[in-house]
Design a protein around this motif. Sequence first.
Motif, PDB file in Angstrom:
ATOM      1  N   ASP A 234       0.824  -1.219   0.000  1.00 55.72           N
ATOM      2  CA  ASP A 234       0.000   0.000   0.000  1.00 55.72           C
ATOM      3  C   ASP A 234       0.856   1.267   0.000  1.00 55.72           C
ATOM      4  O   ASP A 234       0.397   2.322  -0.418  1.00 55.72           O
ATOM      5  CB  ASP A 234      -0.923   0.027   1.216  1.00 55.72           C
ATOM      6  N   HIS A 235       2.073   1.162   0.524  1.00 54.16           N
ATOM      7  CA  HIS A 235       3.028   2.280   0.550  1.00 54.16           C
ATOM      8  C   HIS A 235       4.349   1.758   0.005  1.00 54.16           C
ATOM      9  O   HIS A 235       5.290   1.509   0.754  1.00 54.16           O
ATOM     10  CB  HIS A 235       3.197   2.814   1.977  1.00 54.16           C
ATOM     11  N   PRO A 236       4.426   1.569  -1.324  1.00 54.53           N
ATOM     12  CA  PRO A 236       5.537   0.809  -1.915  1.00 54.53           C
ATOM     13  C   PRO A 236       6.914   1.461  -1.819  1.00 54.53           C
ATOM     14  O   PRO A 236       7.915   0.785  -2.008  1.00 54.53           O
ATOM     15  CB  PRO A 236       5.105   0.663  -3.376  1.00 54.53           C
ATOM     16  N   TYR A 237       6.978   2.739  -1.523  1.00 55.01           N
ATOM     17  CA  TYR A 237       8.272   3.404  -1.444  1.00 55.01           C
ATOM     18  C   TYR A 237       8.811   3.476  -0.017  1.00 55.01           C
ATOM     19  O   TYR A 237       9.951   3.883   0.188  1.00 55.01           O
ATOM     20  CB  TYR A 237       8.176   4.828  -1.997  1.00 55.01           C
ATOM     21  N   ALA A 238       8.012   3.094   0.968  1.00 58.99           N
ATOM     22  CA  ALA A 238       8.362   3.339   2.368  1.00 58.99           C
ATOM     23  C   ALA A 238       8.562   2.051   3.165  1.00 58.99           C
ATOM     24  O   ALA A 238       7.909   1.044   2.924  1.00 58.99           O
ATOM     25  CB  ALA A 238       7.279   4.171   3.035  1.00 58.99           C
ATOM     26  N   VAL A 239       9.458   2.140   4.140  1.00 56.63           N
ATOM     27  CA  VAL A 239       9.655   1.100   5.144  1.00 56.63           C
ATOM     28  C   VAL A 239       9.422   1.757   6.500  1.00 56.63           C
ATOM     29  O   VAL A 239      10.015   2.788   6.802  1.00 56.63           O
ATOM     30  CB  VAL A 239      11.079   0.517   5.077  1.00 56.63           C
ATOM     31  N   GLN A 240       8.536   1.172   7.289  1.00 56.78           N
ATOM     32  CA  GLN A 240       8.281   1.659   8.643  1.00 56.78           C
ATOM     33  C   GLN A 240       9.254   0.958   9.590  1.00 56.78           C
ATOM     34  O   GLN A 240       9.367  -0.268   9.560  1.00 56.78           O
ATOM     35  CB  GLN A 240       6.844   1.347   9.056  1.00 56.78           C
TER      36      GLN A 240
ATOM     37  N   TRP B   7      10.119   5.562  12.749  1.00 57.53           N
ATOM     38  CA  TRP B   7      10.626   6.332  11.624  1.00 57.53           C
ATOM     39  C   TRP B   7      10.114   5.695  10.343  1.00 57.53           C
ATOM     40  O   TRP B   7       9.841   4.499  10.292  1.00 57.53           O
ATOM     41  CB  TRP B   7      12.154   6.322  11.601  1.00 57.53           C
ATOM     42  N   GLN B   8      10.015   6.479   9.305  1.00 56.05           N
ATOM     43  CA  GLN B   8       9.673   5.960   7.991  1.00 56.05           C
ATOM     44  C   GLN B   8      10.849   6.238   7.067  1.00 56.05           C
ATOM     45  O   GLN B   8      11.305   7.379   6.960  1.00 56.05           O
ATOM     46  CB  GLN B   8       8.397   6.612   7.467  1.00 56.05           C
TER      47      GLN B   8
END
Length: 130
Positions: free
Chosen positions: A24-30, A43-44
Amino acid sequence: MIAVRLDTCEGALPLLARFVYSADHPYAVQADFFDGQTSLASWQFDRQMLAEGLRRPVGEGDVTFGPHEEVGGREFRIGLRNHADGAAGRAVLFADGGMVKEFLDRTYAVVGEGEEFLDLDKLLDEFLAR
């Protein structure tokens, strides 16, 4: 969970990090950091920047990543700066580079590198609904 080490003036403090990835948020790692059951920070990170940081130093400003040679193996260095509430804080964490790479490999099984897609219409609808 990935074991990380926070370097402080008093020595090293062992922590845990939970890295989460969603299509759902393909560019981000939580990334959530814990001391036992206590959540210390969230952090993201940019997934591509995280991957680049395994090979070379990247980032400027609040988030930096890079390989770090340590006796007995290769570590992954995470540099964080926070300016919340007007007080500046800085943390340098180290994780096993192999574990970070394994996590990233699993993210690429969900959404391949270069196959990221962001539905801007859906994002705009969610934003306007607030």
